[in-house]
Design a protein around this motif. Structure first.
Motif, PDB file in Angstrom:
ATOM      1  N   ILE A  85      -1.315  24.089   1.002  1.00 44.56           N
ATOM      2  CA  ILE A  85      -1.676  23.727   2.373  1.00 44.56           C
ATOM      3  C   ILE A  85      -1.644  22.208   2.524  1.00 44.56           C
ATOM      4  O   ILE A  85      -0.964  21.661   3.379  1.00 44.56           O
ATOM      5  N   THR A  86      -2.404  21.513   1.677  1.00 38.50           N
ATOM      6  CA  THR A  86      -2.511  20.064   1.744  1.00 38.50           C
ATOM      7  C   THR A  86      -3.195  19.563   0.480  1.00 38.50           C
ATOM      8  O   THR A  86      -3.592  20.352  -0.374  1.00 38.50           O
ATOM      9  N   ALA A  87      -3.324  18.264   0.373  1.00 41.24           N
ATOM     10  CA  ALA A  87      -4.072  17.657  -0.733  1.00 41.24           C
ATOM     11  C   ALA A  87      -4.810  16.446  -0.178  1.00 41.24           C
ATOM     12  O   ALA A  87      -4.324  15.783   0.750  1.00 41.24           O
ATOM     13  N   PHE A  88      -6.000  16.167  -0.739  1.00 47.53           N
ATOM     14  CA  PHE A  88      -6.826  15.089  -0.191  1.00 47.53           C
ATOM     15  C   PHE A  88      -7.853  14.628  -1.214  1.00 47.53           C
ATOM     16  O   PHE A  88      -8.174  15.348  -2.161  1.00 47.53           O
ATOM     17  N   TYR A  89      -8.362  13.418  -1.005  1.00 47.25           N
ATOM     18  CA  TYR A  89      -9.474  12.912  -1.806  1.00 47.25           C
ATOM     19  C   TYR A  89     -10.762  13.480  -1.226  1.00 47.25           C
ATOM     20  O   TYR A  89     -10.956  13.491  -0.019  1.00 47.25           O
ATOM     21  N   ASP A 102     -12.791   9.420  -7.189  1.00 52.09           N
ATOM     22  CA  ASP A 102     -11.327   9.531  -7.154  1.00 52.09           C
ATOM     23  C   ASP A 102     -10.826  10.970  -7.255  1.00 52.09           C
ATOM     24  O   ASP A 102      -9.639  11.200  -7.464  1.00 52.09           O
ATOM     25  N   GLU A 103     -11.702  11.969  -7.074  1.00 44.69           N
ATOM     26  CA  GLU A 103     -11.277  13.369  -7.158  1.00 44.69           C
ATOM     27  C   GLU A 103     -10.215  13.657  -6.102  1.00 44.69           C
ATOM     28  O   GLU A 103     -10.416  13.414  -4.913  1.00 44.69           O
ATOM     29  N   TYR A 104      -9.066  14.177  -6.547  1.00 38.46           N
ATOM     30  CA  TYR A 104      -7.959  14.542  -5.667  1.00 38.46           C
ATOM     31  C   TYR A 104      -7.825  16.058  -5.706  1.00 38.46           C
ATOM     32  O   TYR A 104      -7.618  16.654  -6.759  1.00 38.46           O
ATOM     33  N   LEU A 105      -7.955  16.673  -4.547  1.00 41.15           N
ATOM     34  CA  LEU A 105      -8.044  18.122  -4.434  1.00 41.15           C
ATOM     35  C   LEU A 105      -6.797  18.670  -3.738  1.00 41.15           C
ATOM     36  O   LEU A 105      -6.428  18.185  -2.669  1.00 41.15           O
ATOM     37  N   THR A 106      -6.152  19.653  -4.350  1.00 42.41           N
ATOM     38  CA  THR A 106      -5.014  20.322  -3.731  1.00 42.41           C
ATOM     39  C   THR A 106      -5.478  21.687  -3.254  1.00 42.41           C
ATOM     40  O   THR A 106      -6.033  22.468  -4.025  1.00 42.41           O
ATOM     41  N   LEU A 107      -5.262  21.946  -1.962  1.00 41.70           N
ATOM     42  CA  LEU A 107      -5.718  23.183  -1.330  1.00 41.70           C
ATOM     43  C   LEU A 107      -4.542  24.144  -1.177  1.00 41.70           C
ATOM     44  O   LEU A 107      -3.493  23.779  -0.637  1.00 41.70           O
TER      45      LEU A 107
END
Length: 190
Positions: free
Chosen positions: A108-112, A119-124
């Motif tokens: 779907i997207t990715a975001f901090y 600095d956690e980067y999350l991919t949904l």
């Protein structure tokens, strides 16, 4: 105008199982010296899991940082098994936390998650066309997760009432709402 801060020095002041904490001294563009406390976290994934009945899977679990029970979509951090591959982590976490596999897994997207200190980067991802896994992976021993299923209207109401307060879950529910509305508009114009 240059907004970049220049790091003068940095020191890891804590190394933990889930996070590391780094202390930085920086020089701001205006020439001021400032201190930054940064939480270092592995990249992570989260899953909007929607079953054939158009219900999403939410996990109910205790979260020590907020000292409360939360409603969240399945999620987890990338580890050595994933070799830096977020999609692999999504497939693994879906198995571990729900005992399901997706016939359709879409980014779907990715975001901090919180750029002010972490600095956690999350991919949904969105997972659909679900079926039980043939080989269940072991669950994390420190997790006690209960699974529930909710319709879009129920999930939106949970956000409205404050039952859902987790940001990744709110993003996922609003994405699902937008996706549903777009599909209805498309059907109305055909």
């Amino acid at each position: 105008m240059d907004l970049e801060e220049k790091t003068i020095d940095q020191q890891t002041v804590f190394k933990g199982h889930v996070v590391d904490v780094e202390l930085q001294h920086v020089k701001t563009p205006q020439g001021n010296i400032a201190t930054r406390e940064i939480v270092r976290h592995a990249p992570a994934i989260a899953l909007l899991v929607i079953d054939d009945d158009q219900k999403m899977i939410l996990e109910k679990q205790w979260r020590a940082p907020v000292q409360n029970i939360t409603w969240e979509i399945p999620a987890g951090k990338l580890d050595e098994r994933d070799h830096g591959d977020a999609r692999h982590a999504a497939i693994r976490e879906l198995n571990e936390e729900t005992r399901l596999q997706a016939g359709e897994l879409t980014k779907i997207t990715a975001f901090y998650s919180s750029v002010g200190f972490c600095d956690e980067y999350l991919t949904l991802y969105q997972a659909r066309n679900l079926k039980p896994v043939e080989h269940a992976l072991p669950q994390d021993q420190d997790e006690d997760i209960k699974l529930y299923r909710f319709s879009l209207d129920e999930a939106l109401k949970m956000i409205e009432t404050g039952a859902i307060e987790d940001s990744k879950t709110i993003v996922a529910v609003y994405y699902w709402q937008a996706q549903t509305m777009a599909q209805k508009l498309k059907e109305n114009h055909e």
